[in-house]
Design a protein around this motif. Structure first.
Motif, mmCIF file in Angstrom:
data_model
loop_
_atom_site.group_PDB
_atom_site.id
_atom_site.type_symbol
_atom_site.label_atom_id
_atom_site.label_comp_id
_atom_site.label_asym_id
_atom_site.label_seq_id
_atom_site.Cartn_x
_atom_site.Cartn_y
_atom_site.Cartn_z
ATOM 1 N N PHE A 222 0.784 -1.238 0.000
ATOM 2 C CA PHE A 222 0.000 0.000 0.000
ATOM 3 C C PHE A 222 0.821 1.297 0.000
ATOM 4 N N HIS A 223 2.118 1.232 0.054
ATOM 5 C CA HIS A 223 2.931 2.458 0.031
ATOM 6 C C HIS A 223 2.437 3.474 1.059
ATOM 7 N N LEU A 224 2.276 3.021 2.273
ATOM 8 C CA LEU A 224 1.780 3.912 3.325
ATOM 9 C C LEU A 224 2.919 4.503 4.158
ATOM 10 N N ASN A 225 4.142 4.225 3.750
ATOM 11 C CA ASN A 225 5.295 4.805 4.435
ATOM 12 C C ASN A 225 5.330 4.448 5.924
ATOM 13 N N VAL A 226 5.079 3.196 6.222
ATOM 14 C CA VAL A 226 5.095 2.736 7.609
ATOM 15 C C VAL A 226 6.543 2.715 8.122
ATOM 16 N N GLU A 227 6.741 3.276 9.290
ATOM 17 C CA GLU A 227 8.073 3.221 9.926
ATOM 18 C C GLU A 227 8.211 1.859 10.608
ATOM 19 N N THR A 228 9.232 1.123 10.271
ATOM 20 C CA THR A 228 9.336 -0.229 10.838
ATOM 21 C C THR A 228 10.368 -0.295 11.963
ATOM 22 N N MET A 229 10.021 -1.090 12.959
ATOM 23 C CA MET A 229 10.923 -1.404 14.081
ATOM 24 C C MET A 229 11.573 -2.755 13.778
ATOM 25 N N MET A 230 12.111 -3.389 14.789
ATOM 26 C CA MET A 230 12.613 -4.745 14.593
ATOM 27 C C MET A 230 11.428 -5.716 14.546
ATOM 28 N N SER A 231 11.696 -6.921 14.091
ATOM 29 C CA SER A 231 10.648 -7.929 14.101
ATOM 30 C C SER A 231 10.245 -8.218 15.560
ATOM 31 N N GLY A 232 8.994 -8.613 15.748
ATOM 32 C CA GLY A 232 8.498 -8.849 17.103
ATOM 33 C C GLY A 232 9.407 -9.744 17.943
ATOM 34 N N PRO A 233 9.733 -10.941 17.452
ATOM 35 C CA PRO A 233 10.550 -11.849 18.268
ATOM 36 C C PRO A 233 11.958 -11.312 18.556
ATOM 37 N N LEU A 234 12.386 -10.317 17.793
ATOM 38 C CA LEU A 234 13.736 -9.759 18.012
ATOM 39 C C LEU A 234 13.716 -8.460 18.807
ATOM 40 N N GLY A 235 12.535 -8.069 19.296
ATOM 41 C CA GLY A 235 12.482 -6.876 20.147
ATOM 42 C C GLY A 235 11.551 -5.781 19.655
ATOM 43 N N GLY A 236 10.862 -6.018 18.532
ATOM 44 C CA GLY A 236 9.989 -4.985 17.968
ATOM 45 C C GLY A 236 8.846 -4.570 18.882
ATOM 46 N N ASP A 237 8.283 -5.536 19.600
ATOM 47 C CA ASP A 237 7.198 -5.178 20.536
ATOM 48 C C ASP A 237 7.732 -4.255 21.626
ATOM 49 N N GLN A 238 8.952 -4.534 22.045
ATOM 50 C CA GLN A 238 9.572 -3.707 23.091
ATOM 51 C C GLN A 238 9.855 -2.298 22.567
ATOM 52 N N GLN A 239 10.271 -2.214 21.306
ATOM 53 C CA GLN A 239 10.524 -0.878 20.738
ATOM 54 C C GLN A 239 9.228 -0.074 20.679
ATOM 55 N N ILE A 240 8.153 -0.741 20.262
ATOM 56 C CA ILE A 240 6.867 -0.029 20.226
ATOM 57 C C ILE A 240 6.435 0.299 21.652
ATOM 58 N N GLY A 241 6.690 -0.621 22.588
ATOM 59 C CA GLY A 241 6.385 -0.360 23.993
ATOM 60 C C GLY A 241 7.113 0.876 24.501
ATOM 61 N N ALA A 242 8.344 1.045 24.076
ATOM 62 C CA ALA A 242 9.113 2.227 24.512
ATOM 63 C C ALA A 242 8.457 3.501 23.988
ATOM 64 N N ARG A 243 7.943 3.444 22.773
ATOM 65 C CA ARG A 243 7.248 4.627 22.216
ATOM 66 C C ARG A 243 5.938 4.893 22.966
ATOM 67 N N VAL A 244 5.259 3.804 23.340
ATOM 68 C CA VAL A 244 4.031 3.972 24.130
ATOM 69 C C VAL A 244 4.383 4.625 25.469
ATOM 70 N N ALA A 245 5.453 4.124 26.085
ATOM 71 C CA ALA A 245 5.856 4.634 27.410
ATOM 72 C C ALA A 245 6.248 6.098 27.359
ATOM 73 N N THR A 246 6.736 6.546 26.220
ATOM 74 C CA THR A 246 7.147 7.952 26.088
ATOM 75 C C THR A 246 6.067 8.778 25.385
ATOM 76 N N GLU A 247 4.851 8.241 25.374
ATOM 77 C CA GLU A 247 3.670 8.954 24.873
ATOM 78 C C GLU A 247 3.824 9.378 23.412
ATOM 79 N N GLN A 248 4.458 8.535 22.617
ATOM 80 C CA GLN A 248 4.609 8.846 21.191
ATOM 81 C C GLN A 248 3.655 8.036 20.315
ATOM 82 N N VAL A 249 2.762 7.290 20.951
ATOM 83 C CA VAL A 249 1.808 6.465 20.193
ATOM 84 C C VAL A 249 0.404 6.791 20.700
ATOM 85 N N ASP A 250 -0.530 6.998 19.761
ATOM 86 C CA ASP A 250 -1.896 7.365 20.142
ATOM 87 C C ASP A 250 -2.840 6.172 20.152
ATOM 88 N N TYR A 251 -2.586 5.195 19.268
ATOM 89 C CA TYR A 251 -3.454 4.013 19.178
ATOM 90 C C TYR A 251 -2.588 2.799 18.842
#
Ligand SMILES: O=C(CO)COP(=O)(O)O
Length: 129
Positions: A46-75
């Motif tokens: 879809f060419h939506l320009n999604v910013e990618t983290m690491m894969s989930g099993p390699l720490g991607g959930d944790q990276q997104i968690g860090a963004r949630v913890a620093t109030e950088q994610v709305d949903y």
């Protein structure tokens, strides 16, 4: 611009692609972040320009968690596979927990994800009017 995190386990990836296809016109109005495989698949389709983290099993959930913890994610939309055990279950639980700690709307199945996006759309239209 508000940020939405998109994550899908392997057996839910097609469902995520169908979901994004359905909502792509709305999703263009958000900054999108995702775990690597999920985000790469969405970008290829879809060419939506999604910013990618690491894969989930390699720490991607944790990276997104860090963004949630620093109030950088709305949903957060996390299409989880409830029928397959995941090696990185503790990371997944940590992300879900952080959404609750920071009161971030979280949808873990497709129907609740639709409802979440309807709400996000309303908020967006209100902010623009
Ligand atoms: O495992 C995941 C979330 O827990 C998803 O990671 P991928 O998008 O890299 O497959």
């Amino acid at each position: 611009m508000q940020t939405i995190a998109l994550i899908a386990h392997d057996k839910k990836k097609q469902e995520m692609l169908d979901f994004v296809d359905h909502h792509k016109d709305l999703l263009r109005h958000f900054h999108l972040i995702a775990t690597r495989t999920t985000g790469t698949l969405i970008n290829e389709h879809f060419h939506l320009n999604v910013e990618t983290m690491m894969s989930g099993p390699l720490g991607g959930d944790q990276q997104i968690g860090a963004r949630v913890a620093t109030e950088q994610v709305d949903y957060v939309i996390f299409l989880r596979d409830p029928l397959t055990s995941q090696p990185h279950e503790p990371d997944i639980n940590a992300l879900l927990r952080l959404c609750d700690v920071h009161n971030i709307p979280l949808a873990t199945n497709r129907r609740s994800a639709h409802i979440l996006l309807q709400y996000a759309d309303q908020k967006l239209n209100k902010a623009q009017s």
